[in-house]
Design a protein around this motif. Structure first.
Motif, PDB file in Angstrom:
ATOM      1  N   SER A  80      19.075  23.815   3.300  1.00  0.00           N
ATOM      2  CA  SER A  80      18.217  24.816   3.759  1.00  0.00           C
ATOM      3  C   SER A  80      17.143  24.086   4.939  1.00  0.00           C
ATOM      4  O   SER A  80      17.020  24.630   6.052  1.00  0.00           O
ATOM      5  N   ILE A  81      16.730  23.032   4.502  1.00  0.00           N
ATOM      6  CA  ILE A  81      15.809  22.158   5.447  1.00  0.00           C
ATOM      7  C   ILE A  81      16.339  21.814   6.926  1.00  0.00           C
ATOM      8  O   ILE A  81      15.939  21.895   7.857  1.00  0.00           O
ATOM      9  N   VAL A 110      11.907  28.233   6.064  1.00  0.00           N
ATOM     10  CA  VAL A 110      12.628  27.718   4.869  1.00  0.00           C
ATOM     11  C   VAL A 110      13.077  28.882   3.913  1.00  0.00           C
ATOM     12  O   VAL A 110      13.801  28.744   3.148  1.00  0.00           O
ATOM     13  N   LEU A 148      20.543  28.414  -1.638  1.00  0.00           N
ATOM     14  CA  LEU A 148      20.733  28.414  -3.130  1.00  0.00           C
ATOM     15  C   LEU A 148      21.784  29.782  -3.350  1.00  0.00           C
ATOM     16  O   LEU A 148      22.505  29.353  -4.548  1.00  0.00           O
ATOM     17  N   VAL A 151      18.500  21.944  -1.114  1.00  0.00           N
ATOM     18  CA  VAL A 151      17.285  21.599  -0.290  1.00  0.00           C
ATOM     19  C   VAL A 151      17.671  20.931   1.062  1.00  0.00           C
ATOM     20  O   VAL A 151      17.199  21.574   2.227  1.00  0.00           O
ATOM     21  N   SER A 152      18.653  20.010   1.116  1.00  0.00           N
ATOM     22  CA  SER A 152      19.011  19.699   2.450  1.00  0.00           C
ATOM     23  C   SER A 152      19.787  20.346   3.299  1.00  0.00           C
ATOM     24  O   SER A 152      19.657  20.705   4.588  1.00  0.00           O
ATOM     25  N   ALA A 200      16.548  28.809   2.408  1.00  0.00           N
ATOM     26  CA  ALA A 200      16.769  28.492   1.208  1.00  0.00           C
ATOM     27  C   ALA A 200      17.343  29.633   0.328  1.00  0.00           C
ATOM     28  O   ALA A 200      18.127  29.107  -0.708  1.00  0.00           O
ATOM     29  N   VAL A 212      20.120  18.368  -5.094  1.00  0.00           N
ATOM     30  CA  VAL A 212      19.600  18.143  -3.902  1.00  0.00           C
ATOM     31  C   VAL A 212      20.140  18.934  -2.562  1.00  0.00           C
ATOM     32  O   VAL A 212      19.732  19.218  -1.659  1.00  0.00           O
ATOM     33  N   ARG A 213      21.673  19.376  -3.008  1.00  0.00           N
ATOM     34  CA  ARG A 213      22.225  19.750  -1.678  1.00  0.00           C
ATOM     35  C   ARG A 213      21.503  21.178  -1.198  1.00  0.00           C
ATOM     36  O   ARG A 213      21.563  21.266  -0.042  1.00  0.00           O
TER      37      ARG A 213
END
Length: 252
Positions: free
Chosen positions: A184-185, A125, A133, A181-182, A129, A178-179
Motif C-alpha cells: 500500500s505504501i 494510504v 489488505l 504495508v509495503s 491499504a 508486512v506485505r
C-alpha cells in the motif's frame, strides 16, 4: 498562518504543496467521517464510470474490425491476462477478473488524478491499504483453502540448513505480514511524491524570472507522472500475481 500572510504581504512566495491531498466533503462543510462523500469518493466513482464506458459501452458492438475503444480494451485485457498467466500460472487464470479489476481501477484513478483540479485517491494510504489488505486476505484464504496446512510450507524453507530453518521461518512470517504495508505504501508514496513535486514547481511559476523554467519542469514531470501512473498500477498488480502464485504453489 500569520507568517504566510506576512510573506504574502511582502511579496514573498507562500504555498501549501500538500494542500492538493486534502479530503473535502462534497456537500457542506465540517469534519470528514468514514461515511462522508468526499472529493476522493467522487474521483473513484468517475474512474469506475470511465472503466464502464471503455469496457462495456466501448466494446458493445464487438466488431471484427475493432474501434479505437475496443482496441484499447482488448489490449489492456490481453496484457493483464498474459501477466496473470505468466506469473501465477494456468491455475491463477481463474482469478483473472479480480486482478483485472484491480489493475483497471488503479490505472484509471492514477491517470484521472493527473487532470488539473482533480484529486488522486491513490495518494492516500487509506485507499491503497484497503486494496492491499483485500489482496492479502484473499490470497491467504486461497492458500489455506487450496493447500490446507501445507500452505504453511511457504514459511518453512526446506532447502536451507536445518539449524537455520526456524530463524528463516520467523523472518518469512514477518515479511509475509508486512506485505500489505509495503504493497500500500509503495503506491501511495509514489503518487503523492509526483503530485507534490508538480505542486511545488507550479508555485514557482508565479515568479516571473523563473516561470519559463518552472513551466518546462512541470511539463517534464507531468510526462513522467503519466508513465508512473501506469507503472504503479502494473507494479501493484504484478505483486498481487506473485502473492497469488505463492498461495497456489507454497512449496515452489
Amino acid at each position: 498562518m500569520e507568517e504566510e500572510a506576512a510573506q504574502a504581504a511582502e511579496g514573498g512566495l507562500s504555498f501549501e504543496p500538500l494542500e492538493v491531498f486534502n479530503l473535502r466533503p462534497l456537500f457542506g462543510h465540517g469534519e470528514v467521517h468514514w461515511y462522508t462523500i468526499t472529493n476522493a469518493t467522487l474521483w473513484m466513482a468517475i474512474a469506475v464510470l470511465a472503466i464502464f464506458a471503455l469496457f462495456v459501452i466501448g466494446t458493445a458492438r464487438r466488431s471484427v474490425v475493432p474501434s479505437r475503444s475496443q482496441s484499447i480494451a482488448e489490449l489492456i485485457h490481453d496484457f493483464t491476462y498474459k501477466m496473470v498467466e505468466d506469473v501465477a500460472g494456468h491455475e491463477g487464470v481463474k482469478y483473472f477478473p479480480y486482478i483485472l479489476t484491480l489493475f483497471l481501477f488503479i490505472l484509471f484513478v492514477n491517470v484521472l488524478g493527473l487532470i488539473p483540479t482533480s484529486f488522486a485517491p491513490t495518494s492516500h494510504v487509506a485507499v491503497t491499504a484497503v486494496m492491499a489488505l483485500a489482496v492479502f486476505i484473499t490470497v491467504t484464504v486461497i492458500g489455506f483453502v487450496k493447500n490446507g496446512a501445507a500452505f504453511l510450507g511457504l514459511f518453512w524453507v526446506k532447502e536451507s540448513p536445518l539449524i537455520l530453518r526456524p530463524i528463516i521461518a520467523v523472518i518469512e512470517v514477518i515479511s509475509y505480514f508486512v506485505r500489505p504495508v509495503s504493497h500500500s505504501i509503495r503506491l501511495a508514496g509514489n503518487v503523492m511524491a509526483g503530485h507534490a513535486v508538480m505542486q511545488v514547481f507550479a508555485a514557482f511559476a508565479a515568479i516571473a524570472l523563473i516561470a519559463p523554467l518552472s513551466i518546462l519542469a512541470i511539463a517534464a514531470i507531468y510526462g513522467l507522472e503519466v508513465l508512473v501512473a501506469a507503472i504503479q498500477a502494473y507494479v501493484f498488480t504484478i505483486l498481487t500475481c506473485v502473492y497469488l502464485k505463492d498461495a497456489l504453489h507454497p512449496g515452489h
